[in-house]
Design a protein around this motif. Structure first.
Motif, mmCIF file in Angstrom:
data_model
loop_
_atom_site.group_PDB
_atom_site.id
_atom_site.type_symbol
_atom_site.label_atom_id
_atom_site.label_comp_id
_atom_site.label_asym_id
_atom_site.label_seq_id
_atom_site.Cartn_x
_atom_site.Cartn_y
_atom_site.Cartn_z
ATOM 1 N N ASP A 48 1.430 -93.290 -71.590
ATOM 2 C CA ASP A 48 -0.480 -93.676 -71.078
ATOM 3 C C ASP A 48 -1.411 -93.235 -72.454
ATOM 4 O OD1 ASP A 48 -1.689 -94.914 -69.280
ATOM 5 O OD2 ASP A 48 -2.222 -92.782 -68.607
ATOM 6 N N ALA A 49 -1.807 -92.431 -72.659
ATOM 7 C CA ALA A 49 -2.845 -91.734 -73.144
ATOM 8 C C ALA A 49 -2.484 -93.185 -74.188
ATOM 9 C CB ALA A 49 -2.939 -90.008 -73.805
ATOM 10 N N ALA A 50 -1.065 -92.776 -75.696
ATOM 11 C CA ALA A 50 -1.943 -93.280 -76.447
ATOM 12 C C ALA A 50 -1.964 -95.245 -76.407
ATOM 13 C CB ALA A 50 -0.283 -93.445 -77.068
ATOM 14 N N ILE A 51 -1.616 -95.000 -75.507
ATOM 15 C CA ILE A 51 -1.761 -96.663 -75.153
ATOM 16 C C ILE A 51 -3.148 -97.439 -74.472
ATOM 17 C CG2 ILE A 51 -1.267 -98.566 -73.237
ATOM 18 C CD1 ILE A 51 1.922 -97.735 -72.772
ATOM 19 N N LEU A 52 -3.492 -95.775 -72.929
ATOM 20 C CA LEU A 52 -4.993 -96.484 -73.212
ATOM 21 C C LEU A 52 -5.872 -96.302 -74.662
ATOM 22 C CD1 LEU A 52 -5.645 -93.722 -70.182
ATOM 23 C CD2 LEU A 52 -5.693 -96.239 -70.625
ATOM 24 N N SER A 53 -6.235 -95.565 -75.839
ATOM 25 C CA SER A 53 -6.739 -95.181 -77.250
ATOM 26 C C SER A 53 -6.160 -96.217 -77.755
ATOM 27 C CB SER A 53 -5.831 -93.792 -77.887
ATOM 28 O OG SER A 53 -5.839 -93.801 -79.170
ATOM 29 N N ALA A 54 -4.792 -97.424 -77.342
ATOM 30 C CA ALA A 54 -4.561 -97.967 -78.631
ATOM 31 C C ALA A 54 -5.445 -99.351 -77.844
ATOM 32 C CB ALA A 54 -3.779 -98.387 -78.818
ATOM 33 N N HIS A 55 -6.452 -99.393 -76.808
ATOM 34 C CA HIS A 55 -6.564 -100.895 -75.906
ATOM 35 C C HIS A 55 -8.150 -99.995 -75.456
ATOM 36 C CE1 HIS A 55 -2.985 -102.673 -76.204
ATOM 37 N NE2 HIS A 55 -2.248 -102.323 -75.784
ATOM 38 N N ALA A 56 -8.249 -99.230 -75.905
ATOM 39 C CA ALA A 56 -10.080 -98.712 -75.652
ATOM 40 C C ALA A 56 -10.544 -99.421 -76.210
ATOM 41 C CB ALA A 56 -10.225 -97.510 -75.960
ATOM 42 N N HIS A 57 -11.852 -99.847 -75.336
ATOM 43 C CA HIS A 57 -12.918 -100.789 -75.096
ATOM 44 C C HIS A 57 -14.595 -100.938 -74.781
ATOM 45 C CE1 HIS A 57 -12.286 -102.960 -71.948
ATOM 46 N NE2 HIS A 57 -10.709 -103.271 -72.758
ATOM 47 N N ALA A 58 -15.530 -101.122 -74.694
ATOM 48 C CA ALA A 58 -16.422 -101.017 -74.111
ATOM 49 C C ALA A 58 -16.687 -101.264 -72.784
ATOM 50 C CB ALA A 58 -17.681 -101.612 -74.646
ATOM 51 N N TYR A 60 -17.049 -104.014 -68.978
ATOM 52 C CA TYR A 60 -17.017 -105.140 -69.460
ATOM 53 C C TYR A 60 -18.683 -105.621 -69.038
ATOM 54 C CZ TYR A 60 -17.522 -110.455 -67.656
ATOM 55 O OH TYR A 60 -17.280 -111.157 -67.632
ATOM 56 N N GLY A 61 -19.177 -106.691 -70.382
ATOM 57 C CA GLY A 61 -20.631 -106.234 -69.657
ATOM 58 C C GLY A 61 -21.446 -105.810 -70.359
ATOM 59 N N GLU A 62 -20.673 -104.830 -71.044
ATOM 60 C CA GLU A 62 -21.468 -103.940 -71.605
ATOM 61 C C GLU A 62 -21.355 -104.157 -73.694
ATOM 62 O OE1 GLU A 62 -21.259 -99.857 -72.124
ATOM 63 O OE2 GLU A 62 -22.065 -99.571 -69.582
ATOM 64 N N PRO A 63 -22.712 -104.143 -74.388
ATOM 65 C CA PRO A 63 -21.823 -104.275 -75.836
ATOM 66 C C PRO A 63 -20.685 -104.001 -76.385
ATOM 67 C CG PRO A 63 -23.845 -103.247 -75.871
ATOM 68 C CD PRO A 63 -23.593 -103.353 -74.098
ATOM 69 N N ASP A 64 -20.041 -104.605 -77.928
ATOM 70 C CA ASP A 64 -18.552 -103.224 -77.941
ATOM 71 C C ASP A 64 -19.575 -102.461 -78.317
ATOM 72 O OD1 ASP A 64 -16.290 -105.284 -76.534
ATOM 73 O OD2 ASP A 64 -16.425 -107.009 -78.751
ATOM 74 N N TRP A 65 -18.855 -101.614 -79.055
ATOM 75 C CA TRP A 65 -18.810 -100.326 -79.558
ATOM 76 C C TRP A 65 -17.680 -99.801 -79.756
ATOM 77 C CZ3 TRP A 65 -16.040 -96.176 -77.009
ATOM 78 C CH2 TRP A 65 -15.734 -96.416 -75.786
ATOM 79 N N GLU A 66 -16.818 -99.038 -80.532
ATOM 80 C CA GLU A 66 -16.062 -98.520 -81.567
ATOM 81 C C GLU A 66 -15.652 -97.528 -80.628
ATOM 82 O OE1 GLU A 66 -12.198 -98.472 -83.295
ATOM 83 O OE2 GLU A 66 -13.526 -100.484 -83.510
#
Length: 184
Positions: A48-58, A60-66
Motif C-alpha cells: 500500500d505504501a509503495a503504491i501510494l508512493s508511486a502515485h503521489a501527486h498534489a 486536486y485544484g493545487e498546482p503540480d509539485w513533485e
C-alpha cells in the motif's frame, strides 16, 4: 538459581525447554491461519505504501509539485531480509532444534540451531533496517505525515512478519490429536 537434576539434559543449550502446549482440537489450524493473516497484512501494508508512493501527486485544484520522497529499493531491503529470515526459520525441523537425536547425525542439532540463529538474525536485521530507514529517511527529514507513512508501513511490515513467524513456529510445534509418537 539451581536447576533440578531430575529433568536436566546436558545436551540442551537453554535451561528452559520449549513449551509443550496442547491447545485443543482446532487451535493449531487457527494459529496457522492467524500466521498467514499476519503475513498477508504485513505485505499488504508495505505494498500500500509503495503504491501510494508511486502515485503521489498534489491534491486536486493545487498546482503540480513533485513529491519530496518515494519508496525506493532501499525501502524494500528490510522486508526482503525479514521474509528470508521467516523462510529459514520455518523450514527448520523443530525436532532437530529440540535435540531429538533420532536422525543419526549428532551434529544435526547444532546445524539446525545455527540456521535458526541465522533466520532470527535476518529478521532482526530487517527490523533494525526498517527502523533506521524510518528515522533517517522520513523522520529526520521532517516530511509531512503522508510521506512518513511509508516508513511506518515498512516498520509495521517487519513487525508483522516477525509475529507471523513466531505464531507459525508455535502453531506447528503444537501436537494434534491425530499425531502419534512411536518410539522403539
Amino acid at each position: 538459581m539451581a536447576v533440578p537434576r531430575h529433568n536436566y539434559d546436558p545436551r540442551r543449550v537453554c535451561i528452559n525447554p520449549f513449551p509443550n502446549i496442547t491447545l485443543g482440537k482446532h487451535r493449531r489450524t487457527i494459529g496457522i491461519y492467524l500466521a498467514g493473516g499476519l503475513f498477508a497484512l504485513a505485505n499488504w501494508t508495505f505494498f500500500d505504501a509503495a503504491i501510494l508512493s508511486a502515485h503521489a501527486h498534489a491534491p486536486y485544484g493545487e498546482p503540480d509539485w513533485e513529491p519530496p520522497v518515494h519508496v525506493t529499493f532501499l525501502d524494500w531491503l528490510p522486508g526482503l531480509s525479514s521474509l528470508l529470515g521467516m523462510l529459514v526459520i520455518n523450514l527448520i525441523d523443530k525436532d532437530r532444534v529440540q535435540g531429538h537425536e533420532d536422525f543419526g547425525d549428532s551434529r544435526a542439532v547444532w546445524r539446525a540451531r545455527l540456521f535458526l540463529f541465522i533466520g532470527f538474525a535476518f529478521m532482526a536485521g530487517g527490523l533494525a533496517g526498517s527502523v533506521s530507514i524510518l528515522v533517517l529517511k522520513y523522520i529526520l527529514a521532517h516530511y509531512p505525515e503522508q510521506f512518513t507513512y511509508y516508513g511506518y508501513a515498512n516498520v509495521s511490515q517487519n513487525v508483522a512478519l516477525m509475529l507471523s513467524a513466531i505464531v507459525l513456529w508455535i502453531s506447528q510445534s503444537v501436537s494434534t490429536e491425530y499425531e502419534y509418537t512411536l518410539s522403539i
